[in-house]
Design a protein around this motif. Structure first.
Motif, PDB file in Angstrom:
ATOM      1  N   HIS A 246     -14.839 -31.522   9.187  1.00 33.21           N
ATOM      2  CA  HIS A 246     -15.577 -31.273  10.473  1.00 33.21           C
ATOM      3  C   HIS A 246     -16.819 -30.990  10.388  1.00 33.21           C
ATOM      4  CE1 HIS A 246     -11.655 -31.294  12.284  1.00 33.21           C
ATOM      5  NE2 HIS A 246     -11.153 -30.222  11.622  1.00 33.21           N
ATOM      6  N   GLY A 247     -17.532 -31.202   9.205  1.00 30.44           N
ATOM      7  CA  GLY A 247     -18.894 -30.902   8.933  1.00 30.44           C
ATOM      8  C   GLY A 247     -19.512 -29.573   9.480  1.00 30.44           C
ATOM      9  N   LYS A 248     -18.701 -28.823   9.663  1.00 25.11           N
ATOM     10  CA  LYS A 248     -19.207 -27.456  10.189  1.00 25.11           C
ATOM     11  C   LYS A 248     -18.315 -26.284   9.590  1.00 25.11           C
ATOM     12  CE  LYS A 248     -18.239 -29.071  14.667  1.00 25.11           C
ATOM     13  NZ  LYS A 248     -18.537 -28.951  16.091  1.00 25.11           N
ATOM     14  N   PRO A 249     -18.457 -25.013   9.451  1.00 23.03           N
ATOM     15  CA  PRO A 249     -17.535 -24.006   9.213  1.00 23.03           C
ATOM     16  C   PRO A 249     -16.619 -23.958  10.423  1.00 23.03           C
ATOM     17  CG  PRO A 249     -19.905 -23.112   9.839  1.00 23.03           C
ATOM     18  CD  PRO A 249     -20.001 -24.553   9.997  1.00 23.03           C
ATOM     19  N   THR A 250     -15.418 -23.214   9.995  1.00 22.56           N
ATOM     20  CA  THR A 250     -14.234 -23.004  10.826  1.00 22.56           C
ATOM     21  C   THR A 250     -14.863 -22.076  12.182  1.00 22.56           C
ATOM     22  OG1 THR A 250     -12.796 -22.897   8.942  1.00 22.56           O
ATOM     23  CG2 THR A 250     -12.106 -21.798  11.115  1.00 22.56           C
ATOM     24  N   LEU A 251     -15.402 -20.928  12.127  1.00 28.30           N
ATOM     25  CA  LEU A 251     -15.747 -20.331  13.074  1.00 28.30           C
ATOM     26  C   LEU A 251     -16.765 -20.947  14.206  1.00 28.30           C
ATOM     27  CD1 LEU A 251     -16.082 -16.687  11.995  1.00 28.30           C
ATOM     28  CD2 LEU A 251     -14.113 -17.801  12.843  1.00 28.30           C
ATOM     29  N   GLY A 252     -17.590 -21.898  13.556  1.00 24.44           N
ATOM     30  CA  GLY A 252     -18.602 -22.736  14.206  1.00 24.44           C
ATOM     31  C   GLY A 252     -17.871 -23.611  15.189  1.00 24.44           C
ATOM     32  N   ARG A 253     -16.631 -24.205  14.456  1.00 25.72           N
ATOM     33  CA  ARG A 253     -16.114 -25.090  14.931  1.00 25.72           C
ATOM     34  C   ARG A 253     -15.123 -24.756  16.437  1.00 25.72           C
ATOM     35  NH1 ARG A 253     -10.727 -27.388  13.007  1.00 25.72           N
ATOM     36  NH2 ARG A 253     -10.179 -28.917  14.676  1.00 25.72           N
ATOM     37  N   LEU A 254     -14.634 -23.374  16.089  1.00 23.65           N
ATOM     38  CA  LEU A 254     -13.810 -22.937  17.162  1.00 23.65           C
ATOM     39  C   LEU A 254     -14.631 -22.383  18.207  1.00 23.65           C
ATOM     40  CD1 LEU A 254     -11.343 -20.543  14.934  1.00 23.65           C
ATOM     41  CD2 LEU A 254     -10.845 -22.885  15.899  1.00 23.65           C
ATOM     42  N   ALA A 255     -15.741 -21.997  17.992  1.00 24.65           N
ATOM     43  CA  ALA A 255     -16.976 -21.474  19.034  1.00 24.65           C
ATOM     44  C   ALA A 255     -17.174 -22.883  19.787  1.00 24.65           C
ATOM     45  CB  ALA A 255     -18.115 -20.969  18.560  1.00 24.65           C
ATOM     46  N   ASP A 256     -17.361 -23.884  19.347  1.00 28.57           N
ATOM     47  CA  ASP A 256     -17.572 -25.278  19.855  1.00 28.57           C
ATOM     48  C   ASP A 256     -16.504 -25.724  20.576  1.00 28.57           C
ATOM     49  OD1 ASP A 256     -20.097 -25.364  18.594  1.00 28.57           O
ATOM     50  OD2 ASP A 256     -19.462 -26.845  17.117  1.00 28.57           O
ATOM     51  N   GLY A 258     -14.424 -23.749  22.344  1.00 25.61           N
ATOM     52  CA  GLY A 258     -14.286 -22.541  23.490  1.00 25.61           C
ATOM     53  C   GLY A 258     -13.082 -21.659  22.933  1.00 25.61           C
ATOM     54  N   LEU A 259     -12.809 -21.618  21.713  1.00 24.48           N
ATOM     55  CA  LEU A 259     -11.820 -20.589  21.440  1.00 24.48           C
ATOM     56  C   LEU A 259     -12.341 -19.288  20.825  1.00 24.48           C
ATOM     57  CD1 LEU A 259      -9.465 -23.335  19.646  1.00 24.48           C
ATOM     58  CD2 LEU A 259      -8.705 -21.810  21.483  1.00 24.48           C
ATOM     59  N   LEU A 260     -13.625 -19.240  20.768  1.00 27.20           N
ATOM     60  CA  LEU A 260     -14.193 -17.907  20.017  1.00 27.20           C
ATOM     61  C   LEU A 260     -14.112 -16.800  21.207  1.00 27.20           C
ATOM     62  CD1 LEU A 260     -14.062 -17.848  17.050  1.00 27.20           C
ATOM     63  CD2 LEU A 260     -16.579 -17.670  17.071  1.00 27.20           C
ATOM     64  N   ASN A 261     -13.222 -16.412  21.450  1.00 30.10           N
ATOM     65  CA  ASN A 261     -13.542 -15.129  22.792  1.00 30.10           C
ATOM     66  C   ASN A 261     -12.261 -14.127  22.642  1.00 30.10           C
ATOM     67  OD1 ASN A 261     -10.990 -16.204  23.774  1.00 30.10           O
ATOM     68  ND2 ASN A 261     -12.058 -17.812  24.422  1.00 30.10           N
ATOM     69  N   ARG A 262     -12.158 -13.107  23.367  1.00 25.75           N
ATOM     70  CA  ARG A 262     -11.308 -12.146  23.498  1.00 25.75           C
ATOM     71  C   ARG A 262      -9.987 -12.405  23.708  1.00 25.75           C
ATOM     72  NH1 ARG A 262      -8.977 -11.469  28.194  1.00 25.75           N
ATOM     73  NH2 ARG A 262     -10.249 -12.409  30.120  1.00 25.75           N
ATOM     74  N   ARG A 263      -9.601 -13.820  24.027  1.00 21.00           N
ATOM     75  CA  ARG A 263      -8.099 -13.977  23.966  1.00 21.00           C
ATOM     76  C   ARG A 263      -7.791 -14.250  22.444  1.00 21.00           C
ATOM     77  NH1 ARG A 263     -10.131 -15.933  28.512  1.00 21.00           N
ATOM     78  NH2 ARG A 263     -10.561 -18.005  27.387  1.00 21.00           N
TER      79      ARG A 263
END
Lengths: 460, 460
Positions: A246-256, A258-263
């Protein structure tokens, strides 16, 4: 679909009968850092209605059923935040192997050949029995045929958060990501009125689900306000894989996506750097720590004390019994506490009370249910467990919370209530037929042993 | 000196009566990697005389007492290689503290105020009960008043290797290093004819005993051919301390003093580099691994898989209950196995059978007694334990050794024999008065709590 001899043996009970539990000691978890003596917990229906002095309870609720537990400590029920319940049937089937051999030659062939509704039912029954026996009152599951897991939990009177599995590749449960998602949402619609069951979306991992599907998962999670239960950064392999694919780190991808949140319930998280800690903290992501599984598979160390320093919410999971090999959450908590000190080179980090919070209130928060679960307070659901304190390993006693975390064995759990219903009494199951459950588990093992033990290389 | 109400309640039994134990499964440890069915173990007096097919045993020993244990596995008794037994009375007294606070404000003041023959007797009784309940049949102890520890073990029918403590500074037990050594050798002379007791020299650590005394220890160890039981390289602080005080590394100094040999039981060993591994291997030093204590005190990680790669003999200890906080050797073994994989980042290292060897035969080797202990073979002493396999957490079963190491709880231990004498039967103690022992422990805790809980800074 379910084998007709599966017995729905939960009796109908008077739902609003008042019950008063009078333990030797009460550790309610909230209010924080308190050990209370001479207290009583009043249960009406599925809820705790009062936490009051014993004398007052005896006066005001003279007609209630009293459960006197001198020499016991009463606690909120433990919440196991990462299970693959039905995998209890594969407990000890394959150990001491590298991950690829374990998956390719053992776990995947067995899953392909044997998993179906009956396997899920029987394995989940065994898992629930083991969890209840050790004080666990709720589990956050992630496996195939989630509707069977839910049904089994309801029958046992156990609380469960049921993950709807989502993968990019076909399995016995579904053929492609869309089918997983739709089938999951469809079966979960049946549980809307089931107070014991809540749901989560369970995309397997960032590396096994593509961007399009993860975006759909993020949308559903937001619109339904339900958790996303996912394996994230379990091993160092994932770090490179995300960059490669994906050309990016895992957490960066998850943030992009819309998954990096309190849920997000991010399970494992053994590969984190300083920047990641700030990112997770800012986003309110929940980390689910599975120390025994991480150790046993040689996957690395989740930096628990640093997560806590960043006010990240950490709770505990056993993972499946195929890689643990038990569902003993109290023992998992002990290892988590010891390991956190070892990894931090500091005996002061993750103290006994913080460990107890990971077992209870932190897990409730992660599920978005801190107002209902995770402590013994008026208004919360009556999910509780009591432990006997007279074992040799908890004698003598200076500090009950230290004793629980560093010495007590889950076998000391004597009583368990879920939603106000007593499921375990003096170590005996009131509503589960244990001989029947263990007999079925043994039959599965014998079928599996004779049917699949690899004799040569069997790569799926 | 001993409180008159201490009861010597071991009945006199016919010493040479033949007994045949018939377990569902037998894991003798030696011969290696074998799980045997349909076998019987014949005990005469204190020894195992035969390991033979059941049918043969029934034919040839028809008059013997048969102990039928279907659904159980029979194993060599576990050997706990590092204990401070009497410290069970301080279990949970002080946790989650840095080492200096823990020692200066809690442990040392209590030891100074309370330790004496009665404390040692009562704490050791509790420790022995807890150890027997979990399948441990021998412990390698290290504490003050070793003659009381020995007496308590003999009374309980427990096997013990009794360390004669040696320090450079005065304690309740002796005033200076010479006095420790002479007093120790003097009291140990009484046990020459005690089959349950062997002795070891126990200089506390390289940093707390000077060169002159360590040379004397080395001489006695060689001339008497007895082990030297010592804390070595427990924390990173010791690495610098040895350079500062002696101008050389710890292992170099021990080699110069004649201590680096097959009689050394080096406990902890968390600070080892590549050269050290070769040195230890060449010298035949035994490493005693105490993973829970190392983790809980944040002291570092013993590199177990690399020790095994160098053919270094590794066995296991719980350490004292004040820093563990239990004496559950099976649980310690599980953590050791998981941690070894985690530290090595390799799930294949320290497999279940190797872990079982650490619990049994490796410990026997370390004590110089591999011809008498550590396996179920004809001619060895009958130190054995049986575990029930029908618990939920050991169901189903594919591989009994995996199940033992990764799933079984010590509570599943049902029977324990030491020197051919049955001490625990179906989980019940035959010769120890547990209510009396736990009552005494609780009284100590109440005296200690009221007498010493620090209210301000109390540096010894």
């Amino acid at each position: 679909m379910i084998n007709p001899d599966l017995r729905y043996n939960m009796p109908v009970e008077s739902p609003n009968r008042c019950c008063v539990v009078v333990p030797g000691l009460l550790v309610p978890v909230r209010p924080r850092v308190q050990v209370l003596e001479d207290m009583a917990v009043v249960i009406e229906g599925e809820k705790i209605t009062e936490v009051i002095p014993r004398s007052e309870a005896r006066r005001r609720h003279a007609d209630a059923d009293f459960v006197d537990l001198p020499g016991h400590v009463l606690l909120p029920g433990f919440i196991n935040m990462h299970t693959h319940s039905a995998m209890t049937l594969l407990r000890g089937y394959a150990d001491d192997l590298d991950l690829q051999t374990w998956l390719n030659r053992y776990i995947w062939p067995v899953e392909k050949k044997f998993i179906g509704p009956e396997f899920i039912n029987d394995g989940t029954d065994l898992a629930i029995a083991e969890m209840l026996r050790g004080g666990t009152t709720c589990f956050n599951d992630f496996y195939f045929f989630p509707e069977i897991t839910a049904k089994t939990a309801i029958r046992a009177g156990m609380r469960a958060s049921i993950g709807l599995p989502i993968l990019d590749f076909p399995t016995v449960w579904a053929g492609n990501a869309d089918e997983y998602l739709e089938k999951g949402l469809e079966v979960s619609a049946c549980w809307e009125d089931e107070p014991l069951i809540s749901i989560a979306l369970a995309p397997h991992s960032p590396y096994s689900v593509d961007d399009r599907t993860l975006t759909r998962v993020a949308d559903y999670s937001r619109s339904l306000d339900i958790p996303v239960h996912m394996h994230v950064l379990e091993s160092s392999w994932e770090v490179g894989e995300s960059q490669r694919s994906h050309g990016k780190p895992t957490l960066g991808r998850l943030a992009d996506l819309g998954l990096l949140n309190r849920r997000l319930l991010a399970v494992h998280m053994t590969q984190l750097d300083d920047v990641d800690l700030v990112t997770l903290s800012d986003a309110g992501v929940n980390v689910i720590h599975c120390p025994e599984s991480n150790l046993k598979l040689g996957n690395g160390f989740c930096p628990v004390s640093r997560l806590l320093d960043h006010n990240i919410n950490v709770s505990l999971g056993t993972d499946g019994a195929a890689s643990n090999n038990d569902l003993d959450l109290l023992a998992e908590c002990r290892i988590a506490t010891l390991l956190a000190k070892g990894v931090a080179s500091d005996p002061r980090v993750l103290n006994a009370f913080q460990a107890l919070e990971m077992l209870t209130i932190n897990a409730a928060k992660a599920l978005g249910r801190a107002s209902e679960l995770g402590s013994i307070e008026a208004g919360k659901l009556a999910d509780m467990c009591a432990l006997r304190l007279d074992a040799l390993c908890t004698t003598p006693m200076y500090d009950v919370v230290s004793q629980l975390i560093y010495s007590a064995a889950s076998r000391q759990v004597s009583h368990v209530w879920v939603s106000g219903r007593l499921l375990l009494e003096d170590g005996e199951f009131l509503h589960m037929d244990i001989a029947h459950i263990t007999d079925r588990a043994r039959r599965w093992a014998s079928r599996i042993s004779s049917g699949t033990r690899p004799t040569g290389v069997q790569v799926l």
